[in-house]
Enzyme design. Structure first.
Site, PDB file in Angstrom:
ATOM      1  N   ASN A   1       0.822  -1.205   0.000  1.00  0.00           N
ATOM      2  CA  ASN A   1       0.000   0.000   0.000  1.00  0.00           C
ATOM      3  C   ASN A   1       0.857   1.257   0.000  1.00  0.00           C
ATOM      4  OD1 ASN A   1      -2.807   1.195   0.373  1.00  0.00           O
ATOM      5  ND2 ASN A   1      -1.726   2.071   2.118  1.00  0.00           N
TER       6      ASN A   1
ATOM      7  N   SER B   1      11.791   0.471 -12.000  1.00  0.00           N
ATOM      8  CA  SER B   1      11.761   1.615 -11.090  1.00  0.00           C
ATOM      9  C   SER B   1      13.061   1.738 -10.304  1.00  0.00           C
ATOM     10  CB  SER B   1      10.576   1.485 -10.137  1.00  0.00           C
ATOM     11  OG  SER B   1      10.502   2.588  -9.261  1.00  0.00           O
TER      12      SER B   1
ATOM     13  N   HIS C   1       3.112   6.177  -9.977  1.00  0.00           N
ATOM     14  CA  HIS C   1       2.500   4.853  -9.866  1.00  0.00           C
ATOM     15  C   HIS C   1       1.510   4.605 -10.989  1.00  0.00           C
ATOM     16  CE1 HIS C   1      -0.817   2.184  -8.524  1.00  0.00           C
ATOM     17  NE2 HIS C   1       0.183   1.432  -8.105  1.00  0.00           N
TER      18      HIS C   1
ATOM     19  N   ASN D   1       3.353   7.982  -4.311  1.00  0.00           N
ATOM     20  CA  ASN D   1       3.453   8.869  -5.473  1.00  0.00           C
ATOM     21  C   ASN D   1       2.474   8.365  -6.524  1.00  0.00           C
ATOM     22  OD1 ASN D   1       4.152  10.428  -7.684  1.00  0.00           O
ATOM     23  ND2 ASN D   1       6.352  10.256  -7.376  1.00  0.00           N
TER      24      ASN D   1
ATOM     25  N   TYR E   1       2.927  -2.431 -15.820  1.00  0.00           N
ATOM     26  CA  TYR E   1       2.294  -3.629 -15.267  1.00  0.00           C
ATOM     27  C   TYR E   1       1.147  -4.122 -16.142  1.00  0.00           C
ATOM     28  CZ  TYR E   1      -0.129  -6.599 -11.896  1.00  0.00           C
ATOM     29  OH  TYR E   1      -0.757  -7.646 -11.272  1.00  0.00           O
TER      30      TYR E   1
ATOM     31  N   HIS F   1      15.758   4.844 -10.475  1.00  0.00           N
ATOM     32  CA  HIS F   1      16.177   5.562  -9.271  1.00  0.00           C
ATOM     33  C   HIS F   1      17.697   5.526  -9.104  1.00  0.00           C
ATOM     34  CE1 HIS F   1      11.930   5.452  -8.117  1.00  0.00           C
ATOM     35  NE2 HIS F   1      12.217   6.336  -7.185  1.00  0.00           N
TER      36      HIS F   1
ATOM     37  N   ARG G   1       1.928   2.060  -3.467  1.00  0.00           N
ATOM     38  CA  ARG G   1       0.803   2.498  -4.299  1.00  0.00           C
ATOM     39  C   ARG G   1       0.378   3.921  -3.996  1.00  0.00           C
ATOM     40  NH1 ARG G   1      -1.752  -2.783  -3.496  1.00  0.00           N
ATOM     41  NH2 ARG G   1      -2.952  -1.802  -1.821  1.00  0.00           N
TER      42      ARG G   1
END
Length: 530
Positions: free
Chosen positions: A396, A437, A406, A402, A414, A441, A399
Site C-alpha cells: 500500500n 523503477s 504509480h 506517489n 504492469y 532511481h 501504491r
C-alpha cells in the site's frame, strides 16, 4: 394613589411619579449593567455557535465531496467498462485491462487535513524546527567566525551553473513538444491512406527511437558530464529528462491507440490531438495524457505564491539539515578507522535526518510543487498522493506514496505486461516494474552524485520486493504501521550514511584511472585517510 388617615379625616396624596423616579434611580445602574452583560454573553454564544456551525459544515462538505468523488469515479469507470467490454473480462476485477485512468476534480489530502487545527499544529512544529536550525547556524557562525550571517555556501554550490541548466532544459523541452507530435502527425495522416502500413509504422518508429535516444537519452548525460554540473543542477537535468521521456511516451502511446481506433471515412478529417492540448499536458502534474482534463474556474495566485515559497523553504530546510546534521558528522566519521561499530552507529545517527529529508522531498515536490502548477493551469485533479503514512503494508505504501508515477508504471508497465502475457505471470509483472523503477532511481542517484554505489537499487529491488510480498495488504493491524515506519527510518539511515561516506571518500581519495572496475568500485571500501 392616596392614603386615608382615619384619626383626623385628612387625606394625604402621594406623588406616584416621585416614587417611581426614586425606584428607577435606585435600580437603574444595576439594570443597565445586567443588560449589557447578558447581551455580551448572548453575542459570544452566538459567535461560538456560528463557528461550530461553520466547522461542521466544512467537515461535512469535505466528507461529502470525498464520497461523491469516489461514487463519480466508480460510476465513470463502470460506464467505461460496460462500453469497452467485449465479453472477455478478467476474473480479478482489480486488474481488468479495459479500465482507464479517470480524472476527477478533487483537492490534495494535505490541503484538507490542514483545515484541522491539530494537524496544522504539527505543520507549525516543523516550521519551528526550521527556525531552530537557522538560529543554531547563526550561533555557530558567530562563535566560529564572529559574525551573524547565515551561511548558504552549500546552497549556492549545489545550484551552480543554472545558465547551462536553462538552455539544456529548453532544448529538451523544444524537442519533446515538436518532435514526437509532428512525427506522429505525419504517421497518422498516412496510416489509413497508405497500403504499406507496416513500412510507414516501422519508419516512424525508427525516427522516434533515434531522436528520443539522441535528445532525451544521450544529450542530458553529455551535458551533466561535459560541464561537471553540481548535484542540484544535475538533479534538475536528470529529473526533467525522465519526466520528458515519460510524458512523450504517454502521448505516443495514447495517440497511437486513438489513431488506430478512429478510421477516417471519405470526406472526413482524421481526428488528431491538438498541439495546445499536448503543450498543456507537458506542464500539468500528471504523466497520463488526455485531450481534456477537469478544470477549475479560477486561479488563486496567493495559493500559487505560497506553495512556491514553501518549496524554497523546504530547500533551505534541507540545506540546514545537511550543514548541521550530516556534513560535520560524516566528514568526521570518514577520518576514523572503519569498523562495524562505527558503521552501525553512523546508520542510526543518520536515520532521523534521513527521514526528515524524505518528508521534505514529499512535501515540497508532491504537494507544494505539483499543487502550484495545478493551480496555475486550473488542473482540478489534485490527488498526487494518498495517506501513505497510514499504510500497514509496503504494498500500500508503494501504491499511495506517489500516485503520479504509480499510475504511469501501472498503466504502461504492469498492465501492458499482463496484456501481452495473456494476464499471466502477475508476480513477474510486479518484479519487472520494481526492477525498472529501481534501475531508474539508481540512474538518477548515479548521475547526480557522480559515482556508482547501488545502495538504493539493492534496498529498492531487493529488500523492497521482499517486503512487498511479505508485508502485503493482509496486514491491517496498527502494529504493522509501526513496523513500516521503523523500516523507513532504518532504510533512510542506510541511504544517508552510505552515500555520505562515499561522497567523503570520493573527495579524499579521487579515482586515479578510468577502467570499468575503477568506476564501479566504491571508494569508501578502499580509501585510506592516513
Amino acid at each position: 394613589m392616596s392614603t386615608h388617615d382615619t384619626s383626623n379625616g385628612v387625606i394625604h396624596r402621594t406623588n406616584p411619579r416621585a416614587s417611581g423616579e426614586d425606584q428607577h434611580r435606585s435600580e437603574n445602574g444595576f439594570i443597565r449593567h445586567d443588560n449589557l452583560t447578558h447581551m455580551r454573553e448572548v453575542t459570544q454564544r452566538r459567535d461560538e455557535i456560528e463557528k461550530i456551525k461553520a466547522d461542521v459544515i466544512k467537515h461535512v462538505k469535505s466528507q461529502l465531496n470525498e464520497v461523491l468523488d469516489k461514487a463519480l469515479t466508480d460510476l465513470m469507470q463502470n460506464t467505461l467498462n460496460d462500453r469497452n467490454t467485449d465479453g472477455k473480462e478478467s476474473c480479478d476485477g482489480r486488474h481488468r485491462l479495459n479500465q482507464e485512468k479517470m480524472f476527477v476534480a478533487r483537492w490534495s489530502l494535505l490541503d484538507e487535513l490542514f483545515e484541522i487545527n491539530h494537524i496544522r499544529t504539527i505543520y507549525h512544529m516543523f516550521i519551528a524546527a526550521l527556525f531552530l536550525f537557522a538560529l543554531s547556524t547563526l550561533a555557530v557562525d558567530y562563535i566560529d567566525h564572529g559574525r551573524l550571517v547565515l551561511d548558504f555556501d552549500l546552497f549556492f554550490y549545489a545550484f551552480g551553473q543554472l545558465n547551462t541548466v536553462i538552455w539544456a532544459w529548453f532544448l529538451m523541452f523544444s524537442y519533446t513538444l515538436f518532435g514526437p507530435y509532428h512525427v506522429l502527425r505525419v504517421w497518422a495522416g498516412r496510416y489509413h491512406r497508405c497500403e504499406h502500413r507496416t513500412c510507414v509504422t516501422a519508419v516512424s518508429a525508427l525516427i522516434l527511437c533515434v531522436t528520443q535516444l539522441s535528445i532525451l537519452g544521450i544529450f542530458p548525460v553529455y551535458v551533466v558530464l561535459k560541464y561537471q554540473l553540481p548535484p542540484a543542477s544535475r538533479f534538475i537535468i536528470i529529473l526533467e529528462q525522465i519526466r520528458f521521456v515519460m510524458k512523450s511516451y504517454s502521448f505516443i502511446r495514447e495517440t497511437i491507440s486513438l489513431v488506430d481506433r478512429n478510421t477516417s471515412q471519405k470526406g472526413q478529417v482524421l481526428r488528431y490531438p491538438s498541439l495546445h492540448s499536448y503543450l498543456y499536458f507537458l506542464f500539468c502534474p500528471t504523466l497520463i495524457y488526455r485531450e481534456v482534463y477537469p478544470r477549475n474556474t479560477c486561479i488563486r495566485w496567493n495559493y500559487v505564491c505560497m506553495n512556491f515559497l514553501k518549496v524554497l523553504g523546504s530547500v533551505l530546510y534541507l540545506n540546514f539539515i545537511l550543514v548541521r546534521l550530516c556534513i560535520p558528522v560524516f566528514m568526521d566519521k570518514s577520518s576514523q578507522v572503519f569498523s562495524t561499530r562505527t558503521l552501525i552507529l553512523a546508520m542510526f545517527h543518520a536515520a532521523f535526518p534521513g527521514m526528515l529529508m524524505l518528508i521534505l522531498v514529499f512535501y515540497s515536490l508532491l504537494h507544494c510543487w505539483f499543487n502550484a502548477f495545478a493551480e496555475m493551469l486550473r488542473f482540478a485533479d489534485r490527488m498526487f498522493y494518498k495517506d501513505w503514512w497510514n499504510s500497514t503494508s509496503f504494498t500500500n505504501y508503494y501504491r499511495t506514496w506517489n500516485i503520479v508515477v504509480h499510475d504511469w508504471l501501472y498503466y504502461y508497465g504492469y498492465r501492458d505486461f499482463l496484456r501481452l502475457s495473456g494476464q499471466k505471470f502477475r508476480s513477474v509483472a510486479t518484479l519487472s516494474v520494481f526492477a525498472v523503477s529501481a534501475a531508474v532511481h539508481e540512474y538518477i542517484f548515479t548521475m547526480c552524485f557522480g559515482f556508482f554505489y547501488p545502495v538504493l537499487f539493492c534496498t529498492f529491488a531487493g529488500i523492497g520486493v521482499i517486503f512487498t510480498f511479505t508485508l502485503n495488504d493482509k496486514r491491517t493491524s496498527p502494529v504493522w504501521n509501526i513496523i513500516m515506519w521503523m523500516c523507513l527510518f532504518i532504510g533512510q539511515g542506510i541511504h544517508v550514511c552510505l552515500y555520505s561516506l562515499e561522497w567523503a571518500a570520493q573527495i579524499h581519495c579521487p579515482r586515479t584511472g578510468t577502467s570499468f572496475w575503477e568506476l564501479v568500485t566504491p571508494r569508501s571500501w578502499t580509501c585510506s585517510y592516513q
